[in-house]
Design a protein around this motif. Structure first.
Motif, PDB file in Angstrom:
ATOM      1  N   ASN A 116      -4.165   7.236 -11.430  1.00 44.17           N
ATOM      2  CA  ASN A 116      -4.502   7.732 -10.529  1.00 44.17           C
ATOM      3  C   ASN A 116      -4.804   6.902  -9.303  1.00 44.17           C
ATOM      4  O   ASN A 116      -5.907   6.224  -9.167  1.00 44.17           O
ATOM      5  N   ILE A 117      -3.753   6.777  -8.399  1.00 46.78           N
ATOM      6  CA  ILE A 117      -3.888   5.987  -6.978  1.00 46.78           C
ATOM      7  C   ILE A 117      -4.807   7.054  -6.052  1.00 46.78           C
ATOM      8  O   ILE A 117      -4.054   7.909  -5.709  1.00 46.78           O
ATOM      9  N   ILE A 118      -5.725   6.561  -5.556  1.00 49.55           N
ATOM     10  CA  ILE A 118      -6.320   7.262  -4.544  1.00 49.55           C
ATOM     11  C   ILE A 118      -5.653   6.718  -3.319  1.00 49.55           C
ATOM     12  O   ILE A 118      -5.280   7.528  -2.369  1.00 49.55           O
ATOM     13  N   ALA A 119      -5.505   5.545  -2.985  1.00 45.24           N
ATOM     14  CA  ALA A 119      -4.761   5.119  -1.936  1.00 45.24           C
ATOM     15  C   ALA A 119      -4.046   3.631  -2.226  1.00 45.24           C
ATOM     16  O   ALA A 119      -4.941   2.550  -2.592  1.00 45.24           O
ATOM     17  N   ASP A 120      -2.917   3.693  -1.738  1.00 45.51           N
ATOM     18  CA  ASP A 120      -2.218   2.284  -1.867  1.00 45.51           C
ATOM     19  C   ASP A 120      -2.222   1.680  -0.477  1.00 45.51           C
ATOM     20  O   ASP A 120      -1.714   1.982   0.572  1.00 45.51           O
ATOM     21  N   LEU A 121      -3.137   0.736  -0.127  1.00 49.90           N
ATOM     22  CA  LEU A 121      -3.678   0.217   1.060  1.00 49.90           C
ATOM     23  C   LEU A 121      -3.044  -1.008   1.245  1.00 49.90           C
ATOM     24  O   LEU A 121      -3.186  -1.956   2.176  1.00 49.90           O
ATOM     25  N   ARG A 122      -2.003  -1.713   0.355  1.00 51.10           N
ATOM     26  CA  ARG A 122      -1.480  -2.894   0.192  1.00 51.10           C
ATOM     27  C   ARG A 122      -0.692  -3.220   1.492  1.00 51.10           C
ATOM     28  O   ARG A 122      -0.675  -4.225   2.129  1.00 51.10           O
ATOM     29  N   SER A 123       0.131  -2.108   1.883  1.00 49.27           N
ATOM     30  CA  SER A 123       1.091  -2.279   3.111  1.00 49.27           C
ATOM     31  C   SER A 123       1.366  -0.867   3.504  1.00 49.27           C
ATOM     32  O   SER A 123       1.413   0.084   2.720  1.00 49.27           O
ATOM     33  N   ASP A 124       1.944  -1.048   4.729  1.00 49.78           N
ATOM     34  CA  ASP A 124       2.574   0.346   5.105  1.00 49.78           C
ATOM     35  C   ASP A 124       3.956   0.495   4.682  1.00 49.78           C
ATOM     36  O   ASP A 124       4.793   1.431   4.938  1.00 49.78           O
ATOM     37  N   THR A 125       4.545  -0.745   3.837  1.00 49.49           N
ATOM     38  CA  THR A 125       5.874  -0.627   3.337  1.00 49.49           C
ATOM     39  C   THR A 125       5.688   0.062   1.693  1.00 49.49           C
ATOM     40  O   THR A 125       6.866   0.359   1.102  1.00 49.49           O
ATOM     41  N   PHE A 126       4.721   0.762   1.486  1.00 49.10           N
ATOM     42  CA  PHE A 126       4.521   1.183   0.118  1.00 49.10           C
ATOM     43  C   PHE A 126       4.620   2.929   0.338  1.00 49.10           C
ATOM     44  O   PHE A 126       4.440   3.689  -0.843  1.00 49.10           O
TER      45      PHE A 126
END
Ligand SMILES: Cc1ncc(COP(=O)(O)O)c(C=O)c1O
Length: 364
Positions: free
Chosen positions: A15-25
């Protein structure tokens, strides 16, 4: 062993709440996928892909250049610009934290035989006397400076917009130094335009070339464009082919970029608001737990990136703990953790993101 920055892998996280690693995701949404599925295509090496031709014309118009060419990545776009505007043995003057210098796998020296002269960030961004002093004149002994590369917005400086005053000075310098080409790595120029309320073409005025990306904040799956004069872009077509970047019916992916330009450019400022929410959280964490949250690089972010610093030995533990509860962030070294907002980071997810950060930090 070759290290990748993109840890952790998402396959194990349900359950991903937010993928904040990059705006490439970002993931292509329904509208974008529909546009891609119905795109008219042709062989782009023969310049017969109508969707790519449309994209290139639109991008040239928005950026204010005569022409543009669609390329697979921002790295290729930057590197073609270097290849075309330097000769082996030349020097490229660049700011020390730039993507082109740090994250392009040594492509400048490897593919174009140039060396980099690095300027410290403040000197470069204000384009002051110390920066100018590093421009090497043509002489028997030195590598001639034939190009200056700047990045707007600046990734490692937390999405900072290149200061408008520095931009003016660098343009004036270019005017009086005709032999020095000026290139903008504008992977996130859309963010810079939104943050300054300026047109993209105004931010790129006076440049010889610019690279712009569709696969960052605009949310398209693939591609960038190199913009420049008609002549530069014609020559870029050949370098792109030489480096294996000539694509055939690539209109199917370019349609995603066209869709992104038409539908996602206007909303990009919303990402800056979410970054502001995270920045406030980071400021609060630094104040409440100074022994754990050491510093926030971007207390008042101009665009979509924020950085929090913890003790270097604790950084991976924090990244893992956040990932376990569905918040993905990127460690960038020295205890710094980066969070980037984008169109898939929904405003209504922010309360959960903030409590995940607060809880995981406390548990460190
Ligand atoms: C500022 C900047 N320039 C260039 C690039 C390179 O883009 P690409 O990953 O498409 O090669 C990136 C990638 O994140 C970037 O952040």
């Amino acid at each position: 062993m070759i290290h990748s920055m993109n840890q952790p892998t998402t396959s194990s996280i349900r359950n991903i709440i937010a993928d904040l690693r990059s705006d490439t995701f970002t993931q292509p949404g329904k509208g974008m996928r529909a546009a891609m599925a119905s795109a008219e295509v042709g062989d782009d090496v023969f310049q017969e892909d109508p969707t790519i031709l449309e994209l290139e014309e639109l991008v040239a118009g928005i950026t204010g250049f005569e022409a543009a060419i669609y390329v697979p990545s921002g790295t290729m776009s930057n590197q073609i610009a270097i290849n075309l505007q330097t000769r082996p043995g030349d020097s490229v003057l660049i700011e020390a934290e730039s993507h082109v210098f740090i994250y392009e796998a040594g492509a400048g020296p490897a593919l174009s035989g140039i060396q980099f002269d690095c300027v410290n960030s403040e000197d470069f961004m204000q384009w002051n006397d110390s920066a100018m002093a590093l421009v090497r004149e043509d002489s028997l002994h030195s590598a001639t400076t034939s190009m200056i590369v700047l990045e707007n917005t600046h990734n490692r400086h937390g999405g900072r917009v290149f200061p408008l005053s520095g931009l003016e000075r660098i343009r004036a310098f270019r005017q009086s130094h005709k032999g020095v080409a000026l290139h903008c790595d504008g992977a996130r120029i859309w963010n810079a335009a939104a943050a300054t309320d300026k047109d993209v073409s105004e931010l790129l005025r006076g440049f010889d070339s610019a690279s712009v990306c569709f696969s960052k904040g605009l949310g398209a799956p693939v591609g960038s464009a190199l913009c420049g004069s008609r002549d530069l872009v014609a020559r870029a077509r050949k370098v792109r082919k030489r480096w294996g970047g000539g694509m055939r019916q690539a209109g199917i992916v370019a349609a995603g970029a066209l869709y992104a330009l038409r539908h996602h450019r206007e909303r990009i400022g919303e990402d800056h608001l979410q970054a502001g929410v995270l920045a406030k959280l980071f400021r609060d964490l630094c104040a409440e737990h100074p022994e754990k949250a050491l510093a926030a690089k971007t207390p008042n972010p101009q665009t979509n990136m924020v950085y929090l610093q913890v003790r270097p030995k604790k950084a991976q533990a924090l990244v893992d703990a956040l990932a376990a509860v569905g918040v993905l962030v990127l460690p960038t070294g020295g205890g710094w953790i980066r969070a980037v907002t984008h169109l898939d980071v929904r405003a209504d997810a922010m309360p959960k993101v903030c409590s995940a950060f607060a809880n995981c930090l406390k548990g460190l």
